[in-house]
Design a protein around this motif. Structure first.
Motif, PDB file in Angstrom:
ATOM      1  N   ARG A 146      -1.199  11.601  -6.797  1.00  0.00           N
ATOM      2  CA  ARG A 146      -0.109  11.511  -7.772  1.00  0.00           C
ATOM      3  C   ARG A 146       1.245  11.491  -7.093  1.00  0.00           C
ATOM      4  O   ARG A 146       2.215  10.935  -7.622  1.00  0.00           O
ATOM      5  N   ASP A 147       1.353  12.118  -5.913  1.00  0.00           N
ATOM      6  CA  ASP A 147       2.622  12.140  -5.200  1.00  0.00           C
ATOM      7  C   ASP A 147       2.920  10.834  -4.478  1.00  0.00           C
ATOM      8  O   ASP A 147       4.052  10.604  -4.054  1.00  0.00           O
ATOM      9  N   VAL A 148       1.918   9.994  -4.316  1.00  0.00           N
ATOM     10  CA  VAL A 148       2.090   8.711  -3.614  1.00  0.00           C
ATOM     11  C   VAL A 148       2.097   7.617  -4.670  1.00  0.00           C
ATOM     12  O   VAL A 148       1.073   7.056  -5.012  1.00  0.00           O
ATOM     13  N   LYS A 149       3.261   7.338  -5.199  1.00  0.00           N
ATOM     14  CA  LYS A 149       3.376   6.358  -6.265  1.00  0.00           C
ATOM     15  C   LYS A 149       3.784   5.013  -5.696  1.00  0.00           C
ATOM     16  O   LYS A 149       4.642   4.922  -4.828  1.00  0.00           O
ATOM     17  N   HIS A 150       3.167   3.971  -6.230  1.00  0.00           N
ATOM     18  CA  HIS A 150       3.482   2.621  -5.786  1.00  0.00           C
ATOM     19  C   HIS A 150       4.550   2.005  -6.689  1.00  0.00           C
ATOM     20  O   HIS A 150       4.698   2.396  -7.852  1.00  0.00           O
ATOM     21  N   LEU A 151       5.267   1.064  -6.147  1.00  0.00           N
ATOM     22  CA  LEU A 151       6.310   0.406  -6.920  1.00  0.00           C
ATOM     23  C   LEU A 151       5.688  -0.499  -7.976  1.00  0.00           C
ATOM     24  O   LEU A 151       4.650  -1.110  -7.741  1.00  0.00           O
ATOM     25  N   PRO A 152       6.297  -0.603  -9.152  1.00  0.00           N
ATOM     26  CA  PRO A 152       5.757  -1.491 -10.189  1.00  0.00           C
ATOM     27  C   PRO A 152       5.710  -2.933  -9.702  1.00  0.00           C
ATOM     28  O   PRO A 152       6.654  -3.431  -9.090  1.00  0.00           O
ATOM     29  N   GLY A 153       4.596  -3.585  -9.959  1.00  0.00           N
ATOM     30  CA  GLY A 153       4.431  -4.967  -9.544  1.00  0.00           C
ATOM     31  C   GLY A 153       4.042  -5.150  -8.100  1.00  0.00           C
ATOM     32  O   GLY A 153       3.898  -6.275  -7.638  1.00  0.00           O
ATOM     33  N   ARG A 154       3.856  -4.067  -7.384  1.00  0.00           N
ATOM     34  CA  ARG A 154       3.492  -4.152  -5.976  1.00  0.00           C
ATOM     35  C   ARG A 154       1.996  -4.427  -5.860  1.00  0.00           C
ATOM     36  O   ARG A 154       1.190  -3.747  -6.500  1.00  0.00           O
ATOM     37  N   PRO A 155       1.587  -5.424  -5.065  1.00  0.00           N
ATOM     38  CA  PRO A 155       0.151  -5.674  -4.885  1.00  0.00           C
ATOM     39  C   PRO A 155      -0.544  -4.436  -4.339  1.00  0.00           C
ATOM     40  O   PRO A 155      -0.005  -3.714  -3.499  1.00  0.00           O
ATOM     41  N   LYS A 156      -1.745  -4.192  -4.806  1.00  0.00           N
ATOM     42  CA  LYS A 156      -2.464  -2.984  -4.431  1.00  0.00           C
ATOM     43  C   LYS A 156      -3.776  -3.372  -3.759  1.00  0.00           C
ATOM     44  O   LYS A 156      -4.717  -3.821  -4.410  1.00  0.00           O
ATOM     45  N   THR A 157      -3.840  -3.189  -2.463  1.00  0.00           N
ATOM     46  CA  THR A 157      -5.051  -3.367  -1.684  1.00  0.00           C
ATOM     47  C   THR A 157      -5.200  -2.162  -0.766  1.00  0.00           C
ATOM     48  O   THR A 157      -4.273  -1.367  -0.609  1.00  0.00           O
ATOM     49  N   ASP A 158      -6.380  -2.042  -0.166  1.00  0.00           N
ATOM     50  CA  ASP A 158      -6.597  -0.913   0.741  1.00  0.00           C
ATOM     51  C   ASP A 158      -5.630  -0.954   1.913  1.00  0.00           C
ATOM     52  O   ASP A 158      -5.105   0.089   2.342  1.00  0.00           O
ATOM     53  N   ARG A 159      -5.375  -2.137   2.432  1.00  0.00           N
ATOM     54  CA  ARG A 159      -4.459  -2.271   3.566  1.00  0.00           C
ATOM     55  C   ARG A 159      -3.033  -1.897   3.175  1.00  0.00           C
ATOM     56  O   ARG A 159      -2.363  -1.130   3.872  1.00  0.00           O
ATOM     57  N   LEU A 160      -2.564  -2.436   2.039  1.00  0.00           N
ATOM     58  CA  LEU A 160      -1.202  -2.131   1.596  1.00  0.00           C
ATOM     59  C   LEU A 160      -1.059  -0.660   1.222  1.00  0.00           C
ATOM     60  O   LEU A 160       0.000  -0.061   1.442  1.00  0.00           O
ATOM     61  N   ASP A 161      -2.110  -0.079   0.675  1.00  0.00           N
ATOM     62  CA  ASP A 161      -2.063   1.352   0.347  1.00  0.00           C
ATOM     63  C   ASP A 161      -1.905   2.197   1.603  1.00  0.00           C
ATOM     64  O   ASP A 161      -1.148   3.175   1.625  1.00  0.00           O
ATOM     65  N   ALA A 162      -2.635   1.829   2.669  1.00  0.00           N
ATOM     66  CA  ALA A 162      -2.528   2.579   3.924  1.00  0.00           C
ATOM     67  C   ALA A 162      -1.131   2.428   4.533  1.00  0.00           C
ATOM     68  O   ALA A 162      -0.555   3.403   5.038  1.00  0.00           O
ATOM     69  N   VAL A 163      -0.580   1.230   4.492  1.00  0.00           N
ATOM     70  CA  VAL A 163       0.762   1.003   5.044  1.00  0.00           C
ATOM     71  C   VAL A 163       1.803   1.791   4.249  1.00  0.00           C
ATOM     72  O   VAL A 163       2.694   2.428   4.822  1.00  0.00           O
ATOM     73  N   TRP A 164       1.701   1.732   2.929  1.00  0.00           N
ATOM     74  CA  TRP A 164       2.658   2.452   2.089  1.00  0.00           C
ATOM     75  C   TRP A 164       2.574   3.955   2.329  1.00  0.00           C
ATOM     76  O   TRP A 164       3.594   4.628   2.445  1.00  0.00           O
ATOM     77  N   LEU A 165       1.368   4.473   2.399  1.00  0.00           N
ATOM     78  CA  LEU A 165       1.197   5.903   2.643  1.00  0.00           C
ATOM     79  C   LEU A 165       1.761   6.291   4.003  1.00  0.00           C
ATOM     80  O   LEU A 165       2.373   7.362   4.148  1.00  0.00           O
ATOM     81  N   CYS A 166       1.599   5.446   4.988  1.00  0.00           N
ATOM     82  CA  CYS A 166       2.114   5.736   6.328  1.00  0.00           C
ATOM     83  C   CYS A 166       3.647   5.735   6.333  1.00  0.00           C
ATOM     84  O   CYS A 166       4.268   6.598   6.961  1.00  0.00           O
ATOM     85  N   LYS A 167       4.258   4.797   5.620  1.00  0.00           N
ATOM     86  CA  LYS A 167       5.720   4.746   5.567  1.00  0.00           C
ATOM     87  C   LYS A 167       6.294   5.963   4.840  1.00  0.00           C
ATOM     88  O   LYS A 167       7.325   6.513   5.241  1.00  0.00           O
ATOM     89  N   VAL A 168       5.632   6.366   3.777  1.00  0.00           N
ATOM     90  CA  VAL A 168       6.102   7.543   3.047  1.00  0.00           C
ATOM     91  C   VAL A 168       5.908   8.799   3.882  1.00  0.00           C
ATOM     92  O   VAL A 168       6.750   9.707   3.875  1.00  0.00           O
TER      93      VAL A 168
END
Length: 332
Positions: A140-162
């Motif tokens: 719940r603390d790792v929220k994605h931007l609206p309209g952002r594509p959601k894949t396993d790779r992009l999720d890992a990158v986003w989590l790493c940046k946060v």
């Protein structure tokens, strides 16, 4: 010059002509003089001097049942070099996870962050926690931007940046000793729930056979109730004989018990009742074994159990569950 003066006169005349309409629509009082404009002073925007601390070498895991997508972000070469990033995919088998751990060690990663995804996070977390600063974070603390594509790779990158900007907080994961205690107390709850469900099936079965034992007895699984049901399974069908098996306070309800056992209990019901009672007895035996194991492992925290037991409404069983769930923080 005359042309400009005529334009100004016409503009003022237009304002005066439509002033009543504007005043009525905005509910403003009628003005007698010229309209005034107020000027607002806007201060100069200053540049905020925020020192953002970034975790130099961080990794993030997007964990599934079969695969783990690992994203690593580390500093680049040179004083003004940009951040370097690499994403790799591993299976969730132990050998593959060990290879991932070796790769993270080579890159000098100091913190590994992962989301709490079902129970799939446990193998990577348990394998990495002794080598790295391992964080389990709430999805719940790792929220994605609206309209952002959601894949396993992009999720890992986003989590790493946060994670590298320290915008997350870790969830509490108890030490291994408390994990084992938590498994035992939770399994005890599951056994109690399963036994309760089985007892409810027995009551429904008696209702189906028109045996109203639960109307007379507050607990059909007491000593008297178990003897009566065992007699039913053995083939006894006489309501008077069954009612005479009552003990203690149930002896005063013999007449009602005789009426309650007047039904249509068949061999089919006897077969199901025998199976259900055997299952209840088996679960009860398993609960005793699990309870003995809990008492053995919680012995070092007996003082904490005693203190919690002194709280009104908290018994020994609840105190054991509190220590198992909250870990060493409540035991110290």
């Amino acid at each position: 010059l005359v042309g400009r003066w005529e334009l100004r006169v016409r503009a003022v005349h237009c304002r005066r002509e439509h002033e009543d309409q504007i005043r009525l629509s905005l509910q403003l009082p009628r003005t007698t003089g010229p309209l005034s404009v107020r000027r607002v002073e806007v201060g100069q925007v200053e540049v905020a001097q925020d020192d953002q601390e970034i975790i130099a070498r961080v990794a993030a895991l997007d964990i599934g049942k079969a695969e783990v997508v690992c994203c690593v972000r580390v500093p680049g070469q040179g004083p003004r070099a940009r951040r370097m990033q690499e994403v790799r995919t591993y299976t969730t088998m132990t050998r593959s996870l060990l290879a991932m751990a070796d790769w993270l060690t080579e890159l000098g990663v100091t913190r590994v962050v992962m989301e709490a995804t079902s129970d799939y996070w446990k193998p990577p977390f348990y394998l990495l926690e002794n080598t790295f600063e391992t964080w389990l974070v709430n999805a719940r603390d790792v929220k994605h931007l609206p309209g952002r594509p959601k894949t396993d790779r992009l999720d890992a990158v986003w989590l790493c940046k946060v994670a590298e900007r320290q915008m997350l907080r870790p969830s509490f994961v108890p030490p291994p000793a408390f994990r084992e205690l938590r498994d035992l107390t939770r399994y005890r709850v599951d056994l109690i729930t399963t036994r309760t469900s089985e007892k409810q099936r027995v009551e429904k079965l008696l209702e189906d056979s028109m045996i109203k034992l639960s109307v007379v007895a507050s607990d059909i699984f007491g000593v008297s109730g178990r003897d009566m049901m065992a007699a039913l399974v053995a083939g006894e069908r006489d309501p008077k004989v069954l009612a005479d098996m009552a003990r203690g306070s149930m002896r005063g309800k013999t007449a009602r018990l005789e009426e309650a056992f007047t039904g249509r209990f068949t061999d089919h019901h006897a077969f199901l009742l025998r199976t259900m009672l055997a299952r209840i007895d088996g679960i009860t035996a398993d609960m005793d074994i699990v309870q003995d194991r809990i008492d053995e492992q919680i012995a070092p925290f007996a003082a904490a159990v005693t203190q919690l037991d002194e709280i009104p409404g908290v018994g020994v069983t609840t105190a054991q569950a509190i220590i198992a769930e909250s870990g060493s923080r409540s035991a110290l």
